[in-house]
Design an enzyme around this catalytic site. Sequence first.
Site, short mmCIF file in Angstrom:
data_model
loop_
_atom_site.label_atom_id
_atom_site.label_comp_id
_atom_site.label_asym_id
_atom_site.label_seq_id
_atom_site.Cartn_x
_atom_site.Cartn_y
_atom_site.Cartn_z
N TYR A 15 28.62 37.85 32.11
CA TYR A 15 28.83 39.48 32.18
C TYR A 15 28.84 39.87 30.63
CZ TYR A 15 31.20 43.85 33.03
OH TYR A 15 31.67 45.04 33.29
N ASP B 242 34.40 34.15 38.27
CA ASP B 242 34.20 35.61 38.46
C ASP B 242 33.24 35.78 39.54
OD1 ASP B 242 33.35 38.26 38.33
OD2 ASP B 242 32.86 38.18 36.11
N ARG C 212 56.35 48.82 37.89
CA ARG C 212 55.08 47.83 37.38
C ARG C 212 55.07 46.69 38.06
NH1 ARG C 212 55.51 44.99 32.85
NH2 ARG C 212 57.30 45.87 31.96
N LYS D 103 33.69 46.99 42.59
CA LYS D 103 32.48 46.90 42.86
C LYS D 103 32.55 47.00 44.64
CE LYS D 103 30.61 46.04 38.79
NZ LYS D 103 32.00 45.96 37.84
#
Length: 386
Positions: free
Chosen positions: A108, A180, A55, A205
């Site tokens: 968003y 962002d 992890r 994206k």
Amino acid sequence: MKRDTRIVHSGRGGKHAPGMINVPVYHASTIVFDTVAEFRQAVAKRNEQVLYYGRRGTPTQWSLADALTELEGGAGTVLYDSGLSAITGAILAFIETGDHILMPDSVYEPTRSFCDMVLRRLGVETTYYDPMAGAGIADLLRANTRLVFTESPGSLTFEIQDLPAIAAAAHARGALVLNDNTCASPLTYRPLDHGADVVIYSLTKYVVGHSDAMMGAAIANEATLERLRRAGYLYGHSVSPDDAYLALRGLRTLATRLERQAETALTLAHWFKQREEVDRVLHPALPDCPGHDIWKRDFTGSTSLFSIVLKNDSDAAMAAMLDGYEHFAIGFSYGGYESLVLPSNPSGVRTATSWSGPLIRFHAGLEAAADLVEDLEKGFERFNAA
């Protein structure tokens, strides 16, 4: 190095994969040690890039994190399993019960839902503000305002925020600034250079770029990195090495893809400006887009995204137009090689500003611009016949 060159070379080299152009995919959960001394040394360096536990990362994830850190000029990167995880994880790293945060009204929608449904339950108050507030954000700051969130351009309505002015006001009152930057991409804007403390991406994206992997990232400055890393560990954020590999592969061609897609998007935006059916075209490179002057000052280019507002907001006519497209598929997200279209109506979620009626967001893919224009032309024929 120029950014196009850094995209090719960042995160590569002998550090993680000696002699290899691409870092391999390292799968790991348990890491074993030959001696107690080696185990204790790994424990002492667990926050560094040493094999400790799966992890905590392997060279595959570290290569991607290093590349993003270098591109942004940050101090370090935390990876998340989606863009929304990066947003929520970064926010949660810096707030606690009783705090107040500021959110742009154009944010968003899932970010807004997180504030209204999760943060409110945790005792954190959110105030939504006009994204064009600039230095006026100072009037909304309180003694318990811990962070100001920014998103520029807005993902549907494309307002460009004055990040330097917002950051100056926030920092003067001891608040952090998160940005962002997904819509702008790492190529056209560097928020850390303009006052942000943490820059956030949905790597799903533009970076991945092929619509086949979900991932997010937050790149921090020196002052915020350790707190961001600690929260990422405590909340259990981890990404698949396979997806990290896909993101690295996509990153290498980002400059070439984005240059072509931005050019096509601007061609389409100018074409829409000439159509009598269109009331407004929302594209940061157009002079009548909100914040265009700031875009010219701070950004190095535009991307594949823009929106239009139609004069006739008939739902049936719009559906007839969109349903028949050959090259524009209806779907969420953007940044891949294929063109997309998304009908939306922001009026239902605005609280600090007003918005009236639906809009249509377009993402220009890598198809020939002439074919896309022909597709759009046929769409308006259906629109006008409905």
